[in-house]
Every structure is written in C-alpha cells, then in structure tokens.
Design a protein around this motif. Structure first.
Motif, PDB file in Angstrom:
ATOM      1  N   ALA A 178      25.422  30.876  66.380  1.00 30.69           N
ATOM      2  CA  ALA A 178      25.710  29.531  66.897  1.00 30.69           C
ATOM      3  C   ALA A 178      24.638  28.546  66.444  1.00 30.69           C
ATOM      4  CB  ALA A 178      25.784  29.573  68.416  1.00 30.69           C
ATOM      5  N   PHE A 179      23.381  28.991  66.475  1.00 27.36           N
ATOM      6  CA  PHE A 179      22.292  28.097  66.052  1.00 27.36           C
ATOM      7  C   PHE A 179      22.426  27.749  64.569  1.00 27.36           C
ATOM      8  CE2 PHE A 179      17.952  27.411  64.395  1.00 27.36           C
ATOM      9  CZ  PHE A 179      17.671  26.240  65.087  1.00 27.36           C
ATOM     10  N   PHE A 190      14.853  47.100  68.601  1.00 27.11           N
ATOM     11  CA  PHE A 190      15.211  45.700  68.346  1.00 27.11           C
ATOM     12  C   PHE A 190      15.244  44.982  69.690  1.00 27.11           C
ATOM     13  CE2 PHE A 190      18.053  42.137  67.775  1.00 27.11           C
ATOM     14  CZ  PHE A 190      17.705  41.648  66.527  1.00 27.11           C
ATOM     15  N   ASP A 191      14.231  44.143  69.906  1.00 28.18           N
ATOM     16  CA  ASP A 191      14.151  43.425  71.168  1.00 28.18           C
ATOM     17  C   ASP A 191      14.400  41.940  70.875  1.00 28.18           C
ATOM     18  OD1 ASP A 191      13.527  42.203  73.511  1.00 28.18           O
ATOM     19  OD2 ASP A 191      11.412  42.820  73.547  1.00 28.18           O
ATOM     20  N   ALA A 192      15.512  41.437  71.396  1.00 25.88           N
ATOM     21  CA  ALA A 192      15.919  40.066  71.069  1.00 25.88           C
ATOM     22  C   ALA A 192      14.832  39.040  71.400  1.00 25.88           C
ATOM     23  CB  ALA A 192      17.199  39.734  71.813  1.00 25.88           C
ATOM     24  N   PHE A 219      22.179  37.797  71.646  1.00 25.93           N
ATOM     25  CA  PHE A 219      21.222  37.216  70.691  1.00 25.93           C
ATOM     26  C   PHE A 219      21.909  36.917  69.356  1.00 25.93           C
ATOM     27  CE2 PHE A 219      18.112  37.928  67.237  1.00 25.93           C
ATOM     28  CZ  PHE A 219      17.240  36.901  67.522  1.00 25.93           C
ATOM     29  N   SER A 249      21.897  22.525  50.883  1.00 30.86           N
ATOM     30  CA  SER A 249      21.479  21.706  52.018  1.00 30.86           C
ATOM     31  C   SER A 249      21.574  20.232  51.620  1.00 30.86           C
ATOM     32  CB  SER A 249      20.040  22.051  52.416  1.00 30.86           C
ATOM     33  OG  SER A 249      19.486  21.000  53.147  1.00 30.86           O
ATOM     34  N   LEU A 267      22.768  24.158  63.025  1.00 26.29           N
ATOM     35  CA  LEU A 267      21.854  23.725  61.951  1.00 26.29           C
ATOM     36  C   LEU A 267      22.657  23.201  60.753  1.00 26.29           C
ATOM     37  CD1 LEU A 267      18.827  23.810  62.036  1.00 26.29           C
ATOM     38  CD2 LEU A 267      18.868  25.930  60.775  1.00 26.29           C
ATOM     39  N   LEU A 300      18.482  25.587  76.929  1.00 32.06           N
ATOM     40  CA  LEU A 300      18.805  25.963  75.545  1.00 32.06           C
ATOM     41  C   LEU A 300      18.972  24.762  74.595  1.00 32.06           C
ATOM     42  CD1 LEU A 300      19.800  28.726  73.944  1.00 32.06           C
ATOM     43  CD2 LEU A 300      21.966  27.519  74.076  1.00 32.06           C
ATOM     44  N   VAL A 313      23.988  19.836  61.675  1.00 34.53           N
ATOM     45  CA  VAL A 313      22.918  18.821  61.638  1.00 34.53           C
ATOM     46  C   VAL A 313      22.616  18.455  60.185  1.00 34.53           C
ATOM     47  CG1 VAL A 313      20.444  18.443  62.070  1.00 34.53           C
ATOM     48  CG2 VAL A 313      21.874  19.457  63.836  1.00 34.53           C
ATOM     49  N   TRP A 333      16.814  24.375  71.166  1.00 32.11           N
ATOM     50  CA  TRP A 333      17.451  24.339  69.850  1.00 32.11           C
ATOM     51  C   TRP A 333      17.162  23.018  69.133  1.00 32.11           C
ATOM     52  CZ3 TRP A 333      22.943  26.962  69.649  1.00 32.11           C
ATOM     53  CH2 TRP A 333      22.792  28.313  69.970  1.00 32.11           C
ATOM     54  N   LYS A 378      23.990  33.939  69.626  1.00 28.15           N
ATOM     55  CA  LYS A 378      23.129  32.749  69.679  1.00 28.15           C
ATOM     56  C   LYS A 378      22.625  32.370  68.290  1.00 28.15           C
ATOM     57  CE  LYS A 378      20.969  32.593  74.255  1.00 28.15           C
ATOM     58  NZ  LYS A 378      19.705  32.838  74.920  1.00 28.15           N
ATOM     59  N   VAL A 383      13.138  22.379  61.396  1.00 28.65           N
ATOM     60  CA  VAL A 383      13.849  22.705  60.142  1.00 28.65           C
ATOM     61  C   VAL A 383      14.144  21.411  59.361  1.00 28.65           C
ATOM     62  CG1 VAL A 383      15.944  23.696  59.149  1.00 28.65           C
ATOM     63  CG2 VAL A 383      14.871  24.799  61.089  1.00 28.65           C
ATOM     64  N   VAL A 384      14.586  20.386  60.073  1.00 24.36           N
ATOM     65  CA  VAL A 384      14.902  19.112  59.407  1.00 24.36           C
ATOM     66  C   VAL A 384      13.643  18.531  58.745  1.00 24.36           C
ATOM     67  CG1 VAL A 384      15.550  16.707  59.855  1.00 24.36           C
ATOM     68  CG2 VAL A 384      16.914  18.555  60.822  1.00 24.36           C
ATOM     69  N   LEU A 428      12.872  20.450  55.638  1.00 26.79           N
ATOM     70  CA  LEU A 428      13.780  20.127  54.527  1.00 26.79           C
ATOM     71  C   LEU A 428      13.498  18.744  53.945  1.00 26.79           C
ATOM     72  CD1 LEU A 428      17.149  21.519  55.918  1.00 26.79           C
ATOM     73  CD2 LEU A 428      15.955  22.322  53.883  1.00 26.79           C
ATOM     74  N   ASN A 475      21.256  42.143  72.998  1.00 26.36           N
ATOM     75  CA  ASN A 475      21.243  42.009  71.541  1.00 26.36           C
ATOM     76  C   ASN A 475      22.496  41.312  71.035  1.00 26.36           C
ATOM     77  OD1 ASN A 475      18.822  43.250  71.530  1.00 26.36           O
ATOM     78  ND2 ASN A 475      19.508  45.161  70.591  1.00 26.36           N
ATOM     79  N   ALA A 491      15.588  22.867  65.554  1.00 26.26           N
ATOM     80  CA  ALA A 491      16.325  22.171  64.491  1.00 26.26           C
ATOM     81  C   ALA A 491      15.492  21.028  63.922  1.00 26.26           C
ATOM     82  CB  ALA A 491      17.655  21.656  65.025  1.00 26.26           C
TER      83      ALA A 491
END
Lengths: 475, 329
Positions: B22-23, A184-186, B16, B169, B27, A445, B30, A449, B19, A456-457, A460, B13, A453
């Motif tokens: 948090a994301f 598992f590699d972030a 991650f 949503s 979301l 960051l 938002v 993000w 994160k 995604v918005v 939707l 990890n 986001a």
C-alpha cells in the motif's frame, strides 16, 4: 557494490527474500556466499587477501585455545598481529614511509634508491583487519572463546552490511548473532527500512550535494579567498558527517532487517560540548577499539597524569595514521590529540571560571557546542586537503583575513546545499531531545507515511544520483 | 528442502506485506501526481537558461530551427533571418552541448512538428574523440524531463545501469530543477530574440579554443559512433521531409590543419548524403578575423552575430534557391 547503487538495492531485496525463505541451516551458507560476492564486486582478487587473513586469524585463535601457557599463546598473538599489521603496512603504509624516507635522504644527499610498490589499496582493509585483531586479542585475553567453526568466523570477518566501512564489531556481541534463529519481524524490518531511508537521505541529499562545492574549492584552493575556503570547510564538516553516518545508518538498517544488531557508530557528534565527548559520539566503534586495544594496554589513565596525556595523544596520532597514509591525516589525528589533552587539562579551570562568571547553562552549553564544532571543522581542513601544502594554504587564507566575495559557481546548487544542511540540523536537533523513531511510532499511520514519503520525494528531487563513493571506503 | 514462506507465517507479517504494498502504491501516486504538477509548471517555463529553451522550441512550430552548440547560440540572430527569409526562425543552439544534444532535440522537434528547414551549426569535435561519449551524454541529463521521447530516453539511459528505472519516476526527471523552475517560471522575455540572447559588445578574451586544437595528438581521431549519430541526424530529417543544411560559422583563430581536415570530412559527408553545406571560415571571410567581433576565440559577440547573420542568409538563399529546398522564399 555501493550502497547508493541500484545494483545493491536489487541484490539486497533478493538476498532478504532468499535469506528468510531458506531454512535456518542454509541461511548462513547463503550469507557467506553473498558476503564474498558483495566484496568481489570491487575487485575479485581482493577477496584472496580477506580469505588469507581470516584463515590465519582463525588458526591463531584456535591454536591459542589449545595451550594454557601464556608464553606460547602470546606467540600466536604475535603471528596474527604481524600478519594483520603486515598486510596493512604493505598495502597502505609502505609507499608512504618509503616516500618520506626518500624525501629525508634527498635532503641529506644520501643516494639510496628506495623501492615503490605498485599496489592498489584493497577496499575495507583497515576495517576488517581491526575487527580480526580485536577478536584475536579478545581470545588471548580470554574474553571470548576461539570460534571452532571456520564458516562462522568467516561470517564474522565478512558480514556484508558492515564489511566495507564498519561499524567495527566485537566478537562477544556479534559472533553469537550468527547462531541464533533469525526470524522475520515486521517491526524490526520497518525500523531497519526507516534507518536505511534516512541513511540514503544523508548520503544523496546532503553529502553528495555538498561534495560538489567542496571538491570545486578544495581541488583548487589557490584560486579561492578565505571566505570561500571557510564556507567549503564548514560544508565539508557536514559532508563527511553525512557521508559516513549515512553509510552507517544504511549498514545498521540493512543488518536490522536481517535480524542482526550492529553497534551504534554516531550520536549526533556536532552537538558535543568537548572533543572527548565528540569522540564518544563520532565513529564510536573505532574510538572504543582504540580505547580497548591501544589506550588501556598503554596504561590508560592508571598511570601518572603526564603519561596518561601522552597515551591519549599517541592514540589520536595512531588513529590519524589509521585513516590514511598521509601527513595530513597524521596532523588531523595529532590535532585531535592536542584538543583532547587540552580539554582534560583545562576542564577544572574552565568549570571554575564559568561558575565564577555565573554564565547561564544555556549560553555555556551553546558556546561549548559551537567551539567544539569549530575545533573539529578546523581539523577537517587537514583531513580533506589534497596535500599538506594545500592544507597550509587554506589555513593561511582563512586566518589571514583574506575575506572577499564568496565563490558561488551555481546559485541553485548552493541553495540546495544550505537547504540540505538545514533539514539535517532540524532532524538532529529534534532527535537530540527525543527519539524520532518513538515519536513517529506514536503518530497515526497517515502521518508516518507522509513523513516517509516526504523523505523519498526530497531524495528524488534533491539527491545526487551519480553513484559516488563513500569517503570512508578509501580507508 | 522446505521453503519457508516467512512473510505469510504470521498475521503481523501478512499485515506488514499489505502495508508495504500500500505504501509503494501511495508513493507511486505521490510521484505521479507531484511529478505531473511540476511538469505542468515546467512546460510553461519558456525563458531563462538553456534548459527551458527546449520548451520554447517545442511550444509552437517554427519554420527554421537552428541547432548546435554555444557557437550556434551566439552566431545566428533569428530576427534578422526571419525578416530576410519571411519565415519564423528559432535559435536552439545550447551552451555546453554538442552533437548528441542537437540530435536529441532534433528528434523531439520532428516528433512534435515538421519545420521547413533545419540548420546544424557544426563544431569540429562533433565527430571526433576529443571528449568521451559518456561525458557528453552526462551533460544531457538536462533533457531528463523529456524522457518520454523515445530517442531522448535511449540516449539518457545508454550505458547507465539503472537509469531506465530511475526515469520511471516522474519526480526524478525534475531532480535539482525546482529552484531554476521557480525562477524561470516568473521570467519574461527580456533581451531574448527567439533563443538568441542580446549580450551586446563584449571584450575579447583569449579563451575557449576548439577542443581538437587543444588535443596534442597530431592526428584527428574520428569517432565512428558520433559520425553515425550525425548521419542519423540527417537521415531522420530527410525521412520526415525536412531539408537540412550544415553550416560552419567563423572563428577568430585561423583554421588549423586539423580543423581543415575535419571540415573536408564534413564536406565529403554532406556530398555523400546530398545535403548542402555552408562553410564560412575566417579565411574565406577575412572581415571575420577582427577580434572586436568575438567574445573569445570561437564565440562571436552580438556585433559579430549581427554582421555574420545577413552574410549567412545570403549564402543560405543561394543554396536554398539552387536546391529548391523551400520553394519560393
């Protein structure tokens, strides 16, 4: 199970958790079970065909490993090819050829009753048979050793992220990935998630939105003028690109999360400056498959120039037939064959004329991109039309100057479609010059993000959530 | 077999995972925040196409609410009814919507306020299988912004895997609505009479027949699910103390045997549930066989509606007085 369904999202999250939670030795068993479960979600009985073809190809490859005499080895290749192409012929082409023969017999007044098979085309059949053929031929040509462990070969033919519509993988680069210890590699997982998100954008916001307009026009071409048919054709060019490359992005992203690397399948093909370049950027895994297993065995370009052109044309014709058992697909392939031959044939002359006219590079490249896009779009008419008559009607209307007012059944739908194309082009133009992933990674960051986001918005607010099929699933 | 807690194996990890969580929180925020902003503007769009009609009918209490399909929308002139009844009247009939929509809207109204009277204009296919229920429910996605109403949510998610999750949503509820929202937000009521749109005299076109007449099956196929919804429509109004009147407005085509069979079913149901029914077919009112009063086979034009509404009010008064539904009006 469609990628754009909640079923898949839940399945995939659970799968990832269990995949990494299990010790390495159990992971492949889980993957194999999941692959077959994924495929059986369409129709349970389809899986039998997948298992049978896998077993026969496994046995043929293993048998080849036991012999050094090429004549004997060739027999096993024939058995495998006969099986793979036979299955394809039976399920995909039999009724088409019978239908064509029936039409010919009717014209010639020969009263022969030809059979019609009541079969449903199994999902993904063209993809997994081609992947198996590649493996068997590679074993025959001693490019790869035969896989001794049946379970691993079954994983190779059924890996769920790419099972249904590719990319068509090759044994030498794909098979070893099943043996490595997946960690598992972030960073990889984040990159995979980002790619999946962009794939969902392409599918839900662009492809499925444009599909509404395209379907309403192409399903009743007789009711529309040239303007409308032209706009619907241009929309379809973007629809099919986003539908297929969107699927591919999700597939590659999902595989990346599982620590698998799949071959790139698209490289922003509508920025190509010629048809040969278009095919180096569109469905790359299929183009290279045809290059390696049809074009080169036919002699490739190591033969006389006319023969090389013929080889090229044959490859595109077969590629058309691969897409679907219909004359529209054959003509689509044939058109691309003609384009490719003409492009190669006229390349020197075009270069000389451009030099002589001292056309600036930017203009020349811009024109080449537009012209290639126009050629590709013209061929999409045959790809999308419901039948040959409809395709001819559409071509006639567009080129006869039958330009009237544009059909807009719902203005807001139309605007959403245009906005979606605009967003796609903006990102693709940016990506053509520099990697978006690298650019995003260089940003702080909050900005990254905000970008995720926003996507995604937009999904939707503008996406179509009717769970529609991917176009290439029918092949 | 040792389970590999891969996510906690390395600092990278774990970081991650934090994160990602948090994301997801960002979301969610938002979605909630932007959804609330869009919802704020959405609730203020009263005019425009059908979908903003729901806001209008919910914006203030109306004494009489007319529910139904496009036939309701095109047949009843609220101002004529209001003048005659001395009550506020709203026509909430909607193009392309049938019983399930009328039922959902009724539930939203009853949750918001109690009208003095609900009129349901009947269409033959409200209770038949001329269209799959899923198709009718599919058209009701227009009600997604109102998913907080329990019954609306139930109908929107019925038979749709994952729809419940999607409706969580706030933004999804306004999917494909931003442009029409922006357009309608700036619209002012012009030529709109409490839900009725003045379209003037339109030329008759021989289109839009009753769905049941188009069905080639000689027998009427009643739909138990839809019949139950109609019963629930009546029962919930009765439970809230709001009288319901069922009505059938004229159509230019003579009523076929199938339509007559459905009408007698409606009559039996009305009798059984003790609600009045006003049936005004073009056979009982021959003046409504005149094509100039219609824009197509089943929809009146404005002159038709202006001719029909006073006659309907007369009939309504008789029924209301007889049953004492509204006291003295």
């Amino acid at each position: 199970m469609l990628f754009n369904s909640l079923h898949f999202v839940v399945f995939f999250i659970l799968f990832v958790v269990f995949f990494y939670a299990l010790p390495h030795k159990y992971r492949m068993a889980l993957l194999l079970i999941s692959n077959y479960y994924f495929y059986m979600c369409w129709k349970v009985s389809y899986v039998l065909l997948l298992i049978v073809t896998t077993l026969v190809d496994y046995a043929c490859a293993r048998a080849m490993d036991n012999y050094t005499d090429d004549r004997i080895r060739r027999r096993f290749v024939y058995i495998s090819l006969l099986q793979n192409l036979g299955v394809l012929f039976l399920f995909k082409y039999f009724n088409f050829f019978m239908g064509t023969a029936r039409a010919v017999l009717e014209v010639t007044n020969i009263p022969i009753d030809l059979p019609h098979l009541r079969v449903i085309l199994p999902v993904a059949i063209s993809f997994y048979t081609f992947q198996s053929i590649a493996y068997v031929l590679d074993v025959y040509w001693r490019k790869v050793p035969a896989q001794r462990k049946l379970g691993y070969f079954m994983l190779y033919t059924s890996f769920f992220p790419q099972l249904v519509a590719g990319p068509i993988e090759r044994a030498h680069r794909f098979m070893p990935q099943f043996f490595k210890n997946h960690t598992f590699d972030a960073v990889r997982v984040a990159s995979g998630l980002r790619l999946m998100l962009w794939g969902f954008f392409k599918k839900l916001v662009v492809a499925d939105r444009l599909c509404i307009y395209v379907d309403s026009v192409y399903n009743n071409p007789g009711m529309h003028n040239g303007t409308t048919l032209l706009v619907a054709t241009l929309f379809f060019s973007f629809q099919i690109y986003c539908d297929f490359s969107g699927y591919t992005d999700i597939a590659i992203g999902a595989a990346r999360i599982l620590d698998f690397d799949l071959i790139r399948n698209f490289e922003r093909p509508y920025f190509s400056r010629s048809i040969p370049e278009f095919w180096r950027r569109w469905h790359i895994s299929l183009s290279t498959w045809f290059r390696d297993y049809v074009y080169i065995p036919l002699g490739g370009n190591r033969v006389s120039v006319p023969r090389a052109y013929l080889n090229l044309f044959i490859v595109f014709l077969v590629s058309g037939l691969w897409h679907g058992a219909n004359w529209t697909f054959i003509i689509w392939g044939g058109l691309h064959g003609l384009y490719a031959v003409a492009s190669k044939f006229t390349k020197d002359v075009r270069d000389k004329i451009a030099q002589w006219l001292r056309v600036p590079g930017l203009v020349r490249h811009g024109w080449a991109i537009l012209f290639t896009f126009a050629l590709a779009s013209f061929s999409w008419i045959f790809f999308r039309a419901n039948d040959l008559q409809s395709a001819m009607l559409i071509v006639t209307r567009i080129f006869s100057g039958d330009f009237g007012p544009l059909f807009i059944p719902a203005a807001d739908q139309f605007v959403y479609g245009l906005a979606a194309i605009f967003m796609l082009l903006a990102v693709d133009i940016f990506h053509e010059n520099r990697s978006i992933a690298a650019w995003l990674d260089s940003k702080p960051l909050p900005l990254r993000w905000a970008a995720y986001a926003s996507v995604v918005v937009v999904i939707l607010l503008m996406g179509i959530f009717n769970g529609s099929q991917f176009i290439y699933f029918q092949f | 077999m040792a389970v590999n807690l891969f996510i906690f194996n390395s600092k990278q990890n774990r970081k991650f995972l934090v994160k990602v969580l948090a994301f997801l929180l960002v979301l969610g925020a938002v979605d909630w925040g932007l959804g609330a902003v869009i919802g704020h503007f959405f609730r203020r769009t009263l005019y425009g196409e059908n979908w903003s009609k729901e806001n209008w009918v919910l914006s203030r209490p109306y004494d009489v609410v007319i529910l139904g399909s496009s036939r309701a929308f095109r047949s009843y002139v609220p101002s004529i009814m209001a003048d005659s009844l001395k009550l506020s009247v709203f026509n909430a009939g909607a193009n392309g919507q049938y019983l399930l929509y009328a039922y959902a809207l009724e539930q939203m109204i009853l949750e918001t306020y109690k009208p003095k009277l609900i009129l349901l204009d009947l269409l033959p296919n409200y209770v038949t299988q001329s269209e799959p229920v899923e198709q009718e429910l599919g058209r009701m996605s227009a009600l997604a912004p109102y998913a907080d109403y329990k019954e609306v949510r139930r109908l929107l998610t019925q038979g749709k895997l994952g729809e419940e999750a999607k409706l969580r949503s706030q933004l999804y509820r306004y999917n494909s609505r931003l442009l029409s929202l922006a357009e309608n937000y700036f619209k002012r009521p012009q030529g709109i009479d409490n839900g009725f749109v003045h379209i003037g005299k339109t030329r008759f076109r021989d289109v839009n027949h009753f769905a049941d007449d188009l069905d080639t099956n000689p027998r009427v196929k009643f739909d138990p699910y839809r019949i139950e919804i109609l019963k629930k429509f009546i029962r919930s109004a009765q439970a809230a103390g709001v009288p319901v009147v069922l009505c059938f407005s004229p159509a230019v085509a003579p009523s076929s045997a199938k339509i007559l069979e459905i009408l007698s079913f409606y009559q039996e149901l009305a009798n059984e549930m003790q609600v009045p029914m006003i049936k005004m077919t073009s056979e009982s009112y021959p003046e409504f066989q005149e094509r100039t009063l219609y824009s197509d086979v089943i929809h009146m034009n404005e002159p038709g509606a202006r001719k029909y509404t006073p006659l309907f009010v007369k009939e309504l008064r008789l029924v209301v007085d007889k049953k004492g539904l509204l006291g003295n009006i």
